[in-house]
Design an enzyme around this catalytic site. Structure first.
Site, PDB file in Angstrom:
ATOM      1  N   LYS A  98      26.595  15.289  26.922  1.00  6.95           N
ATOM      2  CA  LYS A  98      27.571  16.399  27.104  1.00  6.95           C
ATOM      3  C   LYS A  98      29.050  16.040  26.339  1.00  6.95           C
ATOM      4  CE  LYS A  98      26.107  18.435  31.429  1.00  6.95           C
ATOM      5  NZ  LYS A  98      24.940  17.795  31.703  1.00  6.95           N
ATOM      6  N   GLU A 120      34.128  24.083  35.108  1.00  6.85           N
ATOM      7  CA  GLU A 120      33.680  24.135  36.303  1.00  6.85           C
ATOM      8  C   GLU A 120      32.307  23.058  36.241  1.00  6.85           C
ATOM      9  OE1 GLU A 120      32.431  26.451  34.068  1.00  6.85           O
ATOM     10  OE2 GLU A 120      30.399  25.389  34.023  1.00  6.85           O
ATOM     11  N   SER A 386      18.324  12.862  26.662  1.00  7.27           N
ATOM     12  CA  SER A 386      19.738  13.394  26.860  1.00  7.27           C
ATOM     13  C   SER A 386      20.655  12.656  27.721  1.00  7.27           C
ATOM     14  CB  SER A 386      19.259  14.797  27.472  1.00  7.27           C
ATOM     15  OG  SER A 386      18.841  14.783  28.770  1.00  7.27           O
TER      16      SER A 386
END
Ligand SMILES: *Cc1c(COP(=O)(O)O)cnc(C)c1O
Length: 402
Positions: A98, A120, A386
């Site tokens: 991310k 968010e 990931s």
């Protein structure tokens, strides 16, 4: 490292109107139009700017720790009788892919003169990645989070606060991710000039899905170089990645989209089973509709109400999928598979015991499908790992095997 900017003429990348086939676009309330339009008009020019590219590349190298290794997992390869490589996004600063996107967006926000960042978050992973880059750049950070999620994800709330972010509870509706998203959009409408909204996956109105995919495309750019060095060819036979909104998959697929000899395998969360009523396998259960201002596949009732998704992994617990993935599904370019909660757990324990790597539960969904690919000994398979499993230890402890 260079951010991919030239994708003209591709069947699978976004077109000039912001669509992937029939999916994508920007279905926004009129009040949000100026904010989204400012981004749309500027993002490609900013991403293509050599100064921007240089700063992005430098931070990915020195702050995130890129390039992330491409690791030939020997014992896993022996078990599945093929050459299995893991793309180690779990080794990035903050423990997942991310941060590639939040670094890109914070640099973009600076170029646009923004002083205030909003985001968010559901499980808190994107909130932490956003709070991290805001601390790095000294920008104000506000994270909206459902009040139910705030209770469930206390460690990530504490991380965000330690990083200097303000976490604001969303107390309407089901008090989870979708309500936090509504609050963030409301904030953005009220603060159009000084605020940038960092979206955490390849979802939302155009240009977000394309912009986030380009920031994450560093994953497949590195895979190509690393495979060339290790195998003499930049092309694997398969690329597997888990799909929540779809950003790690978009990054892992990006530079292979037009190379049809590379089989792309997105793996969704089937929860307790695709047809159990507790699932997040959007490509299997979804119909075209609009979610978060984008036309895509989403899980909905006959009359268009969003169906609550379920997955053991918070990062995959999303009722839609990015418009790129809806297009890859519709065109048949990618082969969508899914894994249940139990299969993901089993795959997580297997990787840990075979390779000494504790994966995130999300990534474990991709690992769980290795056994179904009918692999040949010569096949080269890349699995996008990931994230790391530290955040999932509570769940792993509950399911510990002897
Ligand atoms: C958030 C997250 C995901 C899911 O998000 P995508 O946008 O689908 O990549 C997957 N893995 C990890 C480790 C995550 O934190």
């Amino acid at each position: 490292m260079e951010i991919a900017v030239n994708t003209k003429g591709s069947k699978y990348h976004v077109n000039e109107k912001g669509y992937y086939g029939s999916f994508g676009g920007a279905y926004i309330p009129e009040m949000l139009y100026p904010n989204v339009e400012e981004l749309r008009q500027n993002y490609m020019q900013i991403l293509g700017d050599p100064g921007f590219q240089q700063e992005f590349a430098q931070l990915l190298k020195d702050y995130v720790g890129r390039p992330s290794p491409l690791y030939l997992a020997k014992r896993l390869s022996e078990k599945y009788k093929a050459n299995i490589y893991l793309k180690r996004e779990d080794l990035n600063h903050t423990g997942a892919h991310k941060v590639n996107n939040t670094i890109g967006q914070i640099l973009l926000a600076q170029r646009l003169g923004k002083k205030r960042i909003i985001a968010e978050t559901g499980a808190g992973q994107h909130g932490v990645a956003t709070a991290t880059v805001c601390a790095l750049m000294g920008l104000e950070c506000i994270v909206y989070m459902g009040s139910v999620d705030i209770e469930r994800q206390a460690p990530n709330v504490a991380r965000m606060q330690m990083l200097g972010a303000t976490v604001i509870p969303a107390t309407s509706g089901s008090r989870t991710l979708k309500d936090a998203t509504n609050e963030a959009i409301r904030d953005w409408i009220n603060n159009p000039v000084d605020t940038h909204y960092i979206i955490g996956s390849v979802v939302g109105p155009h240009p977000y899905p394309d912009m986030v995919a380009r920031f994450q495309s560093v994953i497949s750019e590195e895979i190509k170089q690393q495979l060339q060095e290790k195998t003499g060819s930049p092309y694997p036979d398969y690329v597997l990645a888990c799909v929540g909104g779809g950003s790690n998959a978009a990054g892992a697929f990006f530079h292979f989209l037009d190379d049809e000899q590379v089989q792309l395998v997105p793996v969704e969360a089937a929860g307790k089973g695709v047809n159990s009523g507790f699932s997040a396998a959007t490509s299997q259960l979804g119909k075209p509709g609009v979610i978060h201002a984008s036309k895509t596949l989403l899980m909905q009732t006959e009359d268009g109400q969003i169906v609550e998704p379920h997955s053991i992994s918070a990062g995959l617990d999303y009722p839609g999928v990015g418009p790129l993935h809806a297009h890859l599904y519709e065109t048949g370019r990618a082969r969508f598979l899914n894994a249940t909660d139990d299969e993901a757990l089993e795959a997580a324990f297997e990787l840990t015991r075979l390779e000494g790597i504790i994966p995130a539960l999300e990534s474990s969904h991709a690992l769980a499908r290795l056994k179904d690919l009918n692999l040949k000994p010569s096949d080269v398979v890349v699995v996008c790992l990931s994230g790391r499993g530290d955040k999932d230890m509570g769940t792993y402890i509950k399911h510990m095997q002897k």
